[in-house]
Design a protein around this motif. Structure first.
Motif, mmCIF file in Angstrom:
data_model
loop_
_atom_site.group_PDB
_atom_site.id
_atom_site.type_symbol
_atom_site.label_atom_id
_atom_site.label_comp_id
_atom_site.label_asym_id
_atom_site.label_seq_id
_atom_site.Cartn_x
_atom_site.Cartn_y
_atom_site.Cartn_z
ATOM 1 N N TRP A 204 0.726 -1.161 0.161
ATOM 2 C CA TRP A 204 0.084 -0.104 -0.090
ATOM 3 C C TRP A 204 0.737 1.062 0.044
ATOM 4 O O TRP A 204 0.890 2.180 0.066
ATOM 5 C CB TRP A 204 -1.429 -0.335 1.032
ATOM 6 C CG TRP A 204 -2.171 -0.735 1.167
ATOM 7 C CD1 TRP A 204 -1.915 -2.382 1.496
ATOM 8 C CD2 TRP A 204 -3.538 -0.489 0.319
ATOM 9 N NE1 TRP A 204 -3.358 -2.810 1.285
ATOM 10 C CE2 TRP A 204 -3.927 -2.522 0.926
ATOM 11 C CE3 TRP A 204 -4.106 0.979 -0.087
ATOM 12 C CZ2 TRP A 204 -5.368 -1.951 0.711
ATOM 13 C CZ3 TRP A 204 -5.610 0.306 -0.070
ATOM 14 C CH2 TRP A 204 -5.961 -1.033 0.099
ATOM 15 N N ASP A 205 1.915 1.083 -0.354
ATOM 16 C CA ASP A 205 3.058 2.427 -0.228
ATOM 17 C C ASP A 205 2.866 3.215 -0.684
ATOM 18 O O ASP A 205 3.412 4.828 -0.419
ATOM 19 C CB ASP A 205 4.419 2.368 -0.284
ATOM 20 C CG ASP A 205 5.105 0.098 0.110
ATOM 21 O OD1 ASP A 205 4.495 -0.350 -0.056
ATOM 22 O OD2 ASP A 205 5.726 0.669 1.065
ATOM 23 N N LYS A 206 2.150 3.258 -2.182
ATOM 24 C CA LYS A 206 1.617 4.557 -3.233
ATOM 25 C C LYS A 206 0.257 4.510 -2.770
ATOM 26 O O LYS A 206 -0.392 5.489 -3.757
ATOM 27 C CB LYS A 206 1.792 4.231 -4.030
ATOM 28 C CG LYS A 206 3.602 3.635 -4.846
ATOM 29 C CD LYS A 206 3.559 2.952 -6.200
ATOM 30 C CE LYS A 206 5.026 2.843 -6.315
ATOM 31 N NZ LYS A 206 5.346 2.707 -8.338
ATOM 32 N N SER A 207 -0.582 4.608 -2.031
ATOM 33 C CA SER A 207 -1.742 4.629 -1.845
ATOM 34 C C SER A 207 -2.699 6.075 -1.572
ATOM 35 O O SER A 207 -1.685 6.404 -1.272
ATOM 36 C CB SER A 207 -2.538 3.519 -0.926
ATOM 37 O OG SER A 207 -1.841 4.254 0.812
ATOM 38 N N LYS A 208 -3.541 6.447 -2.304
ATOM 39 C CA LYS A 208 -3.696 7.335 -2.062
ATOM 40 C C LYS A 208 -5.071 8.028 -2.205
ATOM 41 O O LYS A 208 -5.567 7.337 -2.807
ATOM 42 C CB LYS A 208 -2.972 9.011 -3.136
ATOM 43 C CG LYS A 208 -2.956 8.506 -4.738
ATOM 44 C CD LYS A 208 -1.998 9.414 -5.160
ATOM 45 C CE LYS A 208 -2.443 9.253 -6.413
ATOM 46 N NZ LYS A 208 -1.416 9.695 -7.880
ATOM 47 N N ILE A 209 -5.704 9.330 -1.930
ATOM 48 C CA ILE A 209 -6.810 9.522 -2.629
ATOM 49 C C ILE A 209 -6.851 10.153 -4.063
ATOM 50 O O ILE A 209 -6.287 10.796 -4.390
ATOM 51 C CB ILE A 209 -7.496 10.809 -1.323
ATOM 52 C CG1 ILE A 209 -7.683 9.885 -0.464
ATOM 53 C CG2 ILE A 209 -9.159 11.108 -2.164
ATOM 54 C CD1 ILE A 209 -8.249 8.989 -0.037
ATOM 55 N N GLY A 210 -7.772 9.903 -5.341
ATOM 56 C CA GLY A 210 -7.879 9.686 -5.377
ATOM 57 C C GLY A 210 -8.876 9.431 -6.630
ATOM 58 O O GLY A 210 -9.736 8.448 -6.481
ATOM 59 N N ILE A 211 -9.522 9.654 -7.920
ATOM 60 C CA ILE A 211 -10.242 9.090 -9.275
ATOM 61 C C ILE A 211 -10.221 7.524 -9.059
ATOM 62 O O ILE A 211 -9.062 6.993 -9.748
ATOM 63 C CB ILE A 211 -9.895 9.672 -10.617
ATOM 64 C CG1 ILE A 211 -10.220 11.459 -10.320
ATOM 65 C CG2 ILE A 211 -11.046 9.434 -11.758
ATOM 66 C CD1 ILE A 211 -9.679 11.883 -11.914
ATOM 67 N N PRO A 212 -11.514 7.124 -9.183
ATOM 68 C CA PRO A 212 -11.175 5.198 -9.387
ATOM 69 C C PRO A 212 -10.276 4.694 -10.397
ATOM 70 O O PRO A 212 -10.092 3.241 -10.180
ATOM 71 C CB PRO A 212 -12.198 5.227 -9.022
ATOM 72 C CG PRO A 212 -13.442 6.615 -9.619
ATOM 73 C CD PRO A 212 -12.455 7.473 -9.068
ATOM 74 N N ILE A 213 -10.565 5.235 -11.895
ATOM 75 C CA ILE A 213 -10.328 4.412 -12.923
ATOM 76 C C ILE A 213 -8.652 4.587 -12.718
ATOM 77 O O ILE A 213 -7.982 3.295 -14.156
ATOM 78 C CB ILE A 213 -10.695 5.312 -14.188
ATOM 79 C CG1 ILE A 213 -10.336 6.915 -13.700
ATOM 80 C CG2 ILE A 213 -11.784 5.133 -13.937
ATOM 81 C CD1 ILE A 213 -9.232 6.941 -15.170
ATOM 82 N N PHE A 214 -8.208 5.368 -11.884
ATOM 83 C CA PHE A 214 -6.521 4.907 -11.810
ATOM 84 C C PHE A 214 -5.949 3.944 -11.438
ATOM 85 O O PHE A 214 -5.777 3.190 -11.974
ATOM 86 C CB PHE A 214 -5.390 6.337 -11.510
ATOM 87 C CG PHE A 214 -5.514 7.362 -12.041
ATOM 88 C CD1 PHE A 214 -4.614 7.375 -13.125
ATOM 89 C CD2 PHE A 214 -6.365 8.763 -11.341
ATOM 90 C CE1 PHE A 214 -5.429 9.201 -13.677
ATOM 91 C CE2 PHE A 214 -6.157 9.629 -12.124
ATOM 92 C CZ PHE A 214 -5.931 9.628 -13.296
#
Length: 293
Positions: A204-214
């Protein structure tokens, strides 16, 4: 290894065997098996996932202020990768469902996406024009040059599609007030999915909040040549239907061809170009039903 031993000693974990897998140290103890790796600074993400009852990740057993992270080690179950991929996309649909929320649109974010893609399209169009002009000056084409020249119309077609769809996407989002966002794992790969008594996502090191399609985009670019994404996308949308502008942006991103830099030996270059041309055809097959209706 000294630092790993110190953190294990702090929690009275006594190892009798070590093994490594990349950055992860796998520790066998009388208490069971553990994975130790440099701390993933995602406290807010994990707190949010916990608040949304999404607990499909290995249990973290040490304190947040430790330099290393100790988690339970999950043994993966051996079963067909095709089924594993469907289980993974089902879990991603659940992740996006449970973490969906809406925020005020910062139109600069949309404008940045538009300009980045548009600049990339213009650059690639010019780049491939120059490459073809250069190839045409050669008396004899190499296999990789011939393969590119023979399929250049497919690249131009993909770029033209992206150009037209980008303008339509921009029209769709320019008056939006709210933007739908989710927790993105942001590093999806089949190797980051484990199935045991239940499903788990790791790394999960790169996890973030964003647009689902990414999340879909990353998974597609890594595995599209190996699996049938027609069914995968349908299965995802059964659990988490995409909005029109989200789907359009996803199709633009997966259609946009890469830049072929002739920096490999001839065998590797020919193989790479062939794979990317195959991906363009596979992408066209995936998205064409959405435009023929």
């Amino acid at each position: 290894m000294k630092q790993v031993n110190e953190i294990l000693k702090k929690y009275e974990i006594k190892p009798y065997r070590y093994s490594t897998n990349g950055k992860v140290t796998i520790v066998d103890t009388e208490m069971g098996r553990f994975a130790v790796k440099p701390k993933c600074d995602k406290k807010e993400i994990f707190s949010y996932l916990k608040s949304r009852s999404f607990n499909y990740y290995p249990n973290i057993i040490n304190q947040e202020d430790d330099e290393y992270e100790i988690t339970e080690y999950i043994e993966d179950t051996e079963y067909p990768n095709e089924q594993k991929m469907m289980d993974l996309i089902n879990l991603i649909g659940l992740l996006h469902n449970k973490t969906t929320h809406y925020k005020e649109v910062d139109f600069d974010d949309y404008k940045e996406i538009y300009e980045d893609i548009n600049n990339n399209i213009e650059y690639l169009s010019s780049y491939y024009n120059d490459i073809i002009i250069l190839i045409d000056t050669h008396v004899f084409m190499s296999p990789s040059e011939y393969l590119l020249a023979r399929n250049i119309s497919k690249l131009y077609s993909a770029l033209n599609f992206c150009k037209g769809e980008l303008e339509k996407w921009y029209e769709l989002i320019k008056d939006k007030i709210k933007q739908r966002v989710v927790v993105l794992h942001n590093n999806l790969d089949l190797s980051h999915f484990i199935r045991n008594e239940k499903s788990y996502l790791i790394s999960w090191d790169k996890s973030k909040i964003g647009i689902p399609i990414f999340d879909l985009y990353i998974l597609y670019k890594r595995h599209a040549l190996q699996y049938d994404f027609t069914e995968i996308l349908k299965y995802y949308e059964m659990n988490y239907p995409l909005q029109e502008d989200e789907r359009k942006l996803f199709f633009i991103l997966i259609t946009l061809p890469p830049k072929f830099e002739f920096d490999k030996n001839e065998y590797e270059m020919t193989k790479y170009i062939n794979e990317q041309i195959d991906l363009l055809y596979k992408t066209e097959k995936l998205i064409s039903p959405y435009y023929s209706k």
